[in-house]
Scaffold this active site. Structure first.
Site, PDB file in Angstrom:
ATOM      1  N   HIS A  50       0.708  -1.238   0.055  1.00 56.13           N
ATOM      2  CA  HIS A  50       0.019  -0.047  -0.082  1.00 56.13           C
ATOM      3  C   HIS A  50       0.796   1.180   0.050  1.00 56.13           C
ATOM      4  O   HIS A  50       0.265   2.275   0.518  1.00 56.13           O
ATOM      5  CB  HIS A  50      -1.026  -0.085   1.338  1.00 56.13           C
ATOM      6  N   ARG A  75       7.506  -6.063   3.007  1.00 52.90           N
ATOM      7  CA  ARG A  75       6.297  -6.659   2.611  1.00 52.90           C
ATOM      8  C   ARG A  75       5.903  -6.342   1.102  1.00 52.90           C
ATOM      9  O   ARG A  75       5.649  -5.281   0.778  1.00 52.90           O
ATOM     10  CB  ARG A  75       4.885  -6.197   3.431  1.00 52.90           C
ATOM     11  N   ASP A  89      17.113 -11.422  -3.743  1.00 54.50           N
ATOM     12  CA  ASP A  89      18.192 -10.979  -4.319  1.00 54.50           C
ATOM     13  C   ASP A  89      18.636  -9.712  -3.877  1.00 54.50           C
ATOM     14  O   ASP A  89      20.054  -9.303  -3.859  1.00 54.50           O
ATOM     15  CB  ASP A  89      18.241 -11.115  -5.868  1.00 54.50           C
ATOM     16  N   GLU A 154      -5.670 -12.237   7.098  1.00 58.16           N
ATOM     17  CA  GLU A 154      -6.594 -11.238   6.899  1.00 58.16           C
ATOM     18  C   GLU A 154      -7.862 -11.276   6.261  1.00 58.16           C
ATOM     19  O   GLU A 154      -8.215 -10.409   5.443  1.00 58.16           O
ATOM     20  CB  GLU A 154      -5.552 -10.083   6.501  1.00 58.16           C
ATOM     21  N   ASP A 180      -8.034  -5.668   6.949  1.00 64.53           N
ATOM     22  CA  ASP A 180      -8.821  -6.429   6.023  1.00 64.53           C
ATOM     23  C   ASP A 180      -9.503  -7.416   6.539  1.00 64.53           C
ATOM     24  O   ASP A 180     -10.585  -7.748   5.905  1.00 64.53           O
ATOM     25  CB  ASP A 180      -7.722  -6.982   4.937  1.00 64.53           C
TER      26      ASP A 180
END
Length: 267
Positions: A50, A75, A89, A154, A180
């Site tokens: 977000h 995240r 990576d 969620e 959520d």
């Protein structure tokens, strides 16, 4: 001679040492991330679901917080295996994957963060910051030990499947997202609804019974303290952008005429 390096301590290892308290970093700014890294909190969640973050800005923030006594968890916007390969990576050791609804989905995420034969992660360590460009001895053989995989619960489906998700080998912890979850339960913007709180507390008990760390997002202090008392192992109690928004509003309130203020839908 080039330096020989070791991976940083994982978030999973820090969880083994006791509860970890942290905050979101959502601004996309390396400077803000570095300021937060020196706050004394245990961990930062650098968000790309977000927030305005791509690979380049995530890399800059990981570099900015490196060397501070704080764990950086990242995240991604989804659990796409190609995207996770890129995150790993560039040196994101600790991943929190949103919207995980089933044990099968969790098992595929474990495969995505591990090299063959245990998984499907593509091999590019010679090109990658994760191995410090092959300056970490034995990186390929030991890469799984340097990665913490957290999955986010969620939705109603995830709550129903929480015991099975917690049982997946390779999932290092589960994180509960009440915002959520409230929406999924038909209570949009009502994280304090009794049914939402009951679902969160059910998940806390279930995950702890499975022997896995469990975390939660809780910006309201009373809510955070309730979930800490319920036994969560890691928690997020604020966000850089929310602190700036509320702080700047407070500053304006001191010097400008009062304006009508509506109720906030969340956080």
């Amino acid at each position: 001679m080039p330096l020989r390096l070791s991976p940083e301590e994982t978030f999973a290892a820090r969880l083994a040492g006791g509860r970890q308290t942290g905050m979101w970093v959502c601004s996309g700014s390396p400077l803000v991330a570095e300021i937060c890294a020196g706050s004394g909190l245990d961990w930062l969640l650098i968000d790309a679901e977000h927030s305005p973050n791509g690979l380049e800005s995530l890399l800059a923030q990981l570099q900015a917080v490196h060397g501070y006594p704080v764990s950086a968890v990242v995240r991604p916007p989804s659990g796409d295996a190609v995207l996770l390969k890129q995150y790993l990576d560039l040196g994101a050791q600790n991943l929190l994957i949103p919207m995980v609804d089933s044990a099968g989905q969790a098992a595929e995420l474990v495969r995505a963060v591990r090299y063959p034969p245990q998984g499907i992660r593509g091999v590019g360590s010679a090109l990658a910051r994760a191995s410090r460009w092959n300056r970490v001895d034995g990186y390929l053989e030991n890469a799984a030990e340097s990665v913490t995989l957290l999955v986010q619960i969620e939705s109603v489906a995830a709550v129903e499947n929480v015991a099975e998700i917690a049982a997946v080998d390779g999932v290092d912890g589960l994180f509960l997202g009440p915002a959520d979850l409230a929406a999924s339960m038909g209570h949009l913007g009502q994280q304090e609804h009794p049914d939402v709180v009951a679902a969160v507390e059910h998940c806390i008990r279930t995950v702890k019974a499975a022997g896995k760390p469990v975390g939660v997002n809780a910006f309201a202090e009373a809510t955070a303290r309730r979930y800490i008392a319920a036994g969560v192992d890691f928690i997020l109690v604020g966000a850089d952008v929310a602190l700036l928004a509320r702080g700047s509003e407070g500053l304006a309130a001191k010097y400008l005429p009062a304006a009508e203020d509506g109720a906030r839908a969340s956080y």
